[in-house]
Design a protein around this motif. Structure first.
Motif, PDB file in Angstrom:
ATOM      1  N   SER A 220     -28.359-117.922 -26.229  1.00 29.69           N
ATOM      2  CA  SER A 220     -28.012-119.104 -25.450  1.00 29.69           C
ATOM      3  C   SER A 220     -26.711-119.702 -25.965  1.00 29.69           C
ATOM      4  O   SER A 220     -26.266-119.418 -27.080  1.00 29.69           O
ATOM      5  CB  SER A 220     -29.125-120.149 -25.527  1.00 29.69           C
ATOM      6  OG  SER A 220     -29.175-120.719 -26.820  1.00 29.69           O
ATOM      7  N   VAL A 221     -26.122-120.550 -25.143  1.00 33.31           N
ATOM      8  CA  VAL A 221     -24.893-121.233 -25.516  1.00 33.31           C
ATOM      9  C   VAL A 221     -25.149-122.125 -26.727  1.00 33.31           C
ATOM     10  O   VAL A 221     -24.325-122.215 -27.630  1.00 33.31           O
ATOM     11  CB  VAL A 221     -24.346-122.057 -24.326  1.00 33.31           C
ATOM     12  CG1 VAL A 221     -23.175-122.928 -24.752  1.00 33.31           C
ATOM     13  CG2 VAL A 221     -23.922-121.135 -23.200  1.00 33.31           C
ATOM     14  N   ARG A 222     -26.307-122.749 -26.775  1.00 30.50           N
ATOM     15  CA  ARG A 222     -26.633-123.616 -27.906  1.00 30.50           C
ATOM     16  C   ARG A 222     -26.705-122.835 -29.218  1.00 30.50           C
ATOM     17  O   ARG A 222     -26.270-123.328 -30.262  1.00 30.50           O
ATOM     18  CB  ARG A 222     -27.944-124.342 -27.658  1.00 30.50           C
ATOM     19  CG  ARG A 222     -27.790-125.422 -26.624  1.00 30.50           C
ATOM     20  CD  ARG A 222     -29.003-126.271 -26.520  1.00 30.50           C
ATOM     21  NE  ARG A 222     -28.773-127.307 -25.522  1.00 30.50           N
ATOM     22  CZ  ARG A 222     -29.694-128.075 -25.035  1.00 30.50           C
ATOM     23  NH1 ARG A 222     -30.929-127.947 -25.445  1.00 30.50           N
ATOM     24  NH2 ARG A 222     -29.404-128.993 -24.140  1.00 30.50           N
ATOM     25  N   GLU A 223     -27.253-121.644 -29.178  1.00 33.81           N
ATOM     26  CA  GLU A 223     -27.308-120.816 -30.389  1.00 33.81           C
ATOM     27  C   GLU A 223     -25.905-120.418 -30.839  1.00 33.81           C
ATOM     28  O   GLU A 223     -25.602-120.434 -32.030  1.00 33.81           O
ATOM     29  CB  GLU A 223     -28.161-119.575 -30.151  1.00 33.81           C
ATOM     30  CG  GLU A 223     -29.637-119.875 -30.025  1.00 33.81           C
ATOM     31  CD  GLU A 223     -30.451-118.638 -29.719  1.00 33.81           C
ATOM     32  OE1 GLU A 223     -29.869-117.552 -29.529  1.00 33.81           O
ATOM     33  OE2 GLU A 223     -31.679-118.768 -29.658  1.00 33.81           O
TER      34      GLU A 223
ATOM     35  N   SER B 295     -17.620-127.986 -26.941  1.00 34.36           N
ATOM     36  CA  SER B 295     -18.605-128.381 -25.939  1.00 34.36           C
ATOM     37  C   SER B 295     -19.252-127.122 -25.364  1.00 34.36           C
ATOM     38  O   SER B 295     -18.721-126.007 -25.491  1.00 34.36           O
ATOM     39  CB  SER B 295     -17.941-129.180 -24.817  1.00 34.36           C
ATOM     40  OG  SER B 295     -17.106-128.342 -24.041  1.00 34.36           O
ATOM     41  N   ASP B 296     -20.382-127.302 -24.714  1.00 26.80           N
ATOM     42  CA  ASP B 296     -21.068-126.161 -24.093  1.00 26.80           C
ATOM     43  C   ASP B 296     -20.163-125.478 -23.077  1.00 26.80           C
ATOM     44  O   ASP B 296     -20.124-124.255 -22.982  1.00 26.80           O
ATOM     45  CB  ASP B 296     -22.357-126.617 -23.420  1.00 26.80           C
ATOM     46  CG  ASP B 296     -23.427-127.042 -24.410  1.00 26.80           C
ATOM     47  OD1 ASP B 296     -23.200-126.924 -25.633  1.00 26.80           O
ATOM     48  OD2 ASP B 296     -24.498-127.488 -23.958  1.00 26.80           O
TER      49      ASP B 296
ATOM     50  N   SER C 267     -16.504-127.837 -33.753  1.00 29.06           N
ATOM     51  CA  SER C 267     -17.449-128.148 -32.689  1.00 29.06           C
ATOM     52  C   SER C 267     -16.770-128.001 -31.327  1.00 29.06           C
ATOM     53  O   SER C 267     -15.682-128.539 -31.108  1.00 29.06           O
ATOM     54  CB  SER C 267     -17.963-129.574 -32.857  1.00 29.06           C
ATOM     55  OG  SER C 267     -18.873-129.881 -31.843  1.00 29.06           O
TER      56      SER C 267
ATOM     57  N   ARG D 273     -18.899-121.564 -23.009  1.00 26.08           N
ATOM     58  CA  ARG D 273     -19.102-120.675 -21.850  1.00 26.08           C
ATOM     59  C   ARG D 273     -17.786-120.018 -21.441  1.00 26.08           C
ATOM     60  O   ARG D 273     -17.748-118.828 -21.129  1.00 26.08           O
ATOM     61  CB  ARG D 273     -19.685-121.460 -20.673  1.00 26.08           C
ATOM     62  CG  ARG D 273     -21.143-121.697 -20.788  1.00 26.08           C
ATOM     63  CD  ARG D 273     -21.715-122.275 -19.490  1.00 26.08           C
ATOM     64  NE  ARG D 273     -22.873-123.059 -19.797  1.00 26.08           N
ATOM     65  CZ  ARG D 273     -22.903-124.384 -19.948  1.00 26.08           C
ATOM     66  NH1 ARG D 273     -21.814-125.096 -19.764  1.00 26.08           N
ATOM     67  NH2 ARG D 273     -24.008-125.006 -20.258  1.00 26.08           N
TER      68      ARG D 273
ATOM     69  N   LYS E 123     -23.167-122.084 -30.165  1.00 25.20           N
ATOM     70  CA  LYS E 123     -22.553-123.320 -30.635  1.00 25.20           C
ATOM     71  C   LYS E 123     -22.965-123.615 -32.077  1.00 25.20           C
ATOM     72  O   LYS E 123     -22.132-123.954 -32.921  1.00 25.20           O
ATOM     73  CB  LYS E 123     -22.972-124.466 -29.719  1.00 25.20           C
ATOM     74  CG  LYS E 123     -22.332-125.784 -30.025  1.00 25.20           C
ATOM     75  CD  LYS E 123     -22.764-126.819 -28.998  1.00 25.20           C
ATOM     76  CE  LYS E 123     -22.066-128.138 -29.194  1.00 25.20           C
ATOM     77  NZ  LYS E 123     -22.390-129.096 -28.136  1.00 25.20           N
ATOM     78  N   HIS E 124     -24.232-123.460 -32.365  1.00 27.36           N
ATOM     79  CA  HIS E 124     -24.748-123.705 -33.718  1.00 27.36           C
ATOM     80  C   HIS E 124     -24.103-122.750 -34.723  1.00 27.36           C
ATOM     81  O   HIS E 124     -23.710-123.154 -35.813  1.00 27.36           O
ATOM     82  CB  HIS E 124     -26.270-123.560 -33.722  1.00 27.36           C
ATOM     83  CG  HIS E 124     -26.882-123.761 -35.062  1.00 27.36           C
ATOM     84  ND1 HIS E 124     -26.974-124.990 -35.654  1.00 27.36           N
ATOM     85  CD2 HIS E 124     -27.424-122.882 -35.936  1.00 27.36           C
ATOM     86  CE1 HIS E 124     -27.542-124.858 -36.839  1.00 27.36           C
ATOM     87  NE2 HIS E 124     -27.829-123.578 -37.026  1.00 27.36           N
TER      88      HIS E 124
END
Length: 71
Positions: free
Chosen positions: A15-18, A32-33, A30, A37, A20-21
């Protein structure tokens, strides 16, 4: 840099969150999502719904099923 690439190839990010982390942990940056993408799209990654790939059934699966249904 090579060890970083090898480390991330072994880890499957889904996922995008993974992603990002991982970026925050590895590079202390950092995004943004939406930015992630866009970056992933430029790198050739696409979207796909994750799904489970079932294990191969044994050749005599239908016979095994019949035996368990009779009990």
């Amino acid at each position: 840099m090579q060890t970083t690439k090898r480390k991330h190839h072994k880890k499957q990010l889904t996922s995008v969150r993974e992603v990002k982390h991982e970026i925050i942990e590895e590079f202390s940056v950092s995004y943004s999502d939406r930015q992630i993408r866009r970056i992933m799209k430029k790198l050739g990654f696409g979207y796909g719904k994750p799904y489970v790939i079932p294990a191969e059934a044994p050749e005599n699966a239908s016979e095994q099923l019949k035996k368990t249904q009779k009990k």
